[in-house]
Design a protein around this motif. Structure first.
Motif, PDB file in Angstrom:
ATOM      1  N   LYS A  34       0.850  -1.207   0.000  1.00 36.06           N
ATOM      2  CA  LYS A  34       0.000   0.000   0.000  1.00 36.06           C
ATOM      3  C   LYS A  34       0.876   1.243   0.000  1.00 36.06           C
ATOM      4  CE  LYS A  34      -4.172   1.847   1.993  1.00 36.06           C
ATOM      5  NZ  LYS A  34      -4.718   2.176   0.704  1.00 36.06           N
ATOM      6  N   ILE A  35       1.918   1.248   0.798  1.00 31.52           N
ATOM      7  CA  ILE A  35       2.823   2.397   0.858  1.00 31.52           C
ATOM      8  C   ILE A  35       3.511   2.607  -0.483  1.00 31.52           C
ATOM      9  CG2 ILE A  35       4.982   3.224   1.872  1.00 31.52           C
ATOM     10  CD1 ILE A  35       4.000   1.987   4.516  1.00 31.52           C
ATOM     11  N   TYR A  36       4.061   1.527  -1.051  1.00 34.84           N
ATOM     12  CA  TYR A  36       4.728   1.645  -2.343  1.00 34.84           C
ATOM     13  C   TYR A  36       3.749   2.118  -3.418  1.00 34.84           C
ATOM     14  CZ  TYR A  36       8.869  -0.731  -0.504  1.00 34.84           C
ATOM     15  OH  TYR A  36       9.994  -1.066   0.206  1.00 34.84           O
ATOM     16  N   GLY A  37       2.539   1.603  -3.384  1.00 35.49           N
ATOM     17  CA  GLY A  37       1.532   2.019  -4.356  1.00 35.49           C
ATOM     18  C   GLY A  37       1.213   3.506  -4.260  1.00 35.49           C
ATOM     19  N   GLU A  38       1.082   4.000  -3.023  1.00 39.64           N
ATOM     20  CA  GLU A  38       0.807   5.428  -2.830  1.00 39.64           C
ATOM     21  C   GLU A  38       1.953   6.285  -3.356  1.00 39.64           C
ATOM     22  OE1 GLU A  38       0.169   5.711   1.372  1.00 39.64           O
ATOM     23  OE2 GLU A  38      -1.862   4.885   1.268  1.00 39.64           O
ATOM     24  N   ARG A 100      10.577   6.151   5.092  1.00 38.17           N
ATOM     25  CA  ARG A 100      10.155   7.401   5.750  1.00 38.17           C
ATOM     26  C   ARG A 100       8.681   7.363   6.106  1.00 38.17           C
ATOM     27  NH1 ARG A 100      13.668   9.779   2.004  1.00 38.17           N
ATOM     28  NH2 ARG A 100      11.967  10.477   0.667  1.00 38.17           N
ATOM     29  N   ARG A 101       7.858   6.832   5.210  1.00 39.00           N
ATOM     30  CA  ARG A 101       6.418   6.766   5.508  1.00 39.00           C
ATOM     31  C   ARG A 101       6.126   5.771   6.617  1.00 39.00           C
ATOM     32  NH1 ARG A 101       2.633   7.824   0.242  1.00 39.00           N
ATOM     33  NH2 ARG A 101       3.848   9.577  -0.538  1.00 39.00           N
ATOM     34  N   LEU A 102       6.856   4.665   6.628  1.00 40.00           N
ATOM     35  CA  LEU A 102       6.643   3.678   7.690  1.00 40.00           C
ATOM     36  C   LEU A 102       7.033   4.216   9.058  1.00 40.00           C
ATOM     37  CD1 LEU A 102       7.779   0.269   6.193  1.00 40.00           C
ATOM     38  CD2 LEU A 102       5.540   0.819   7.128  1.00 40.00           C
TER      39      LEU A 102
END
Length: 124
Positions: A34-38, A100-102
């Motif tokens: 989900k993070i990579y997709g965003e 960074r998002r994680l």
């Protein structure tokens, strides 16, 4: 002493009995896909490119790329590299942005967690 300065008391034994880790908030961490997709979607939109344009460049269907961007497909590392190449973004950039998002603060109810939880252990 402000509310932020007060230690938080956590009953570790009851959390373990409930199957929860005492050092994490109760919300599950987001999935990597989900993070990579965003990140890929944000990058594509920043470049004012369409799903169709990027999918054609990679050689995949527009539907599959859309599913990747929404975190519904688990792309292979080869597929991630291909999409990154089509966007002119090094794969390392995708990985660094994902980290960074994680590790960014996540909201938990009324406040945002901005660092490690302040926990004071008390003997029972």
């Amino acid at each position: 002493m402000t509310a932020a300065d007060r230690p938080v008391v956590v009953d570790i034994a009851s959390r373990r009995r409930e199957g929860r880790r005492p050092d994490r908030d109760d919300r599950p961490a987001p999935l990597l896909r989900k993070i990579y997709g965003e990140i890929l979607r944000d990058e594509r939109r920043d470049q004012d490119r369409t799903l169709d344009d990027v999918a054609r460049t990679v050689g995949m269907s527009k539907q599959y790329l859309s599913e990747m961007e929404r975190g519904r497909k688990e792309p292979s590392s080869e597929m991630l590299r291909s999409v990154c190449d089509a966007l002119g973004m090094p794969l390392e950039n995708l990985l660094a942005r994902g980290v960074r998002r994680l590790s960014a603060p996540r909201p938990t109810g009324q406040h945002t967690v901005t660092g490690p939880p302040r926990v004071e252990l008390m003997a029972a």
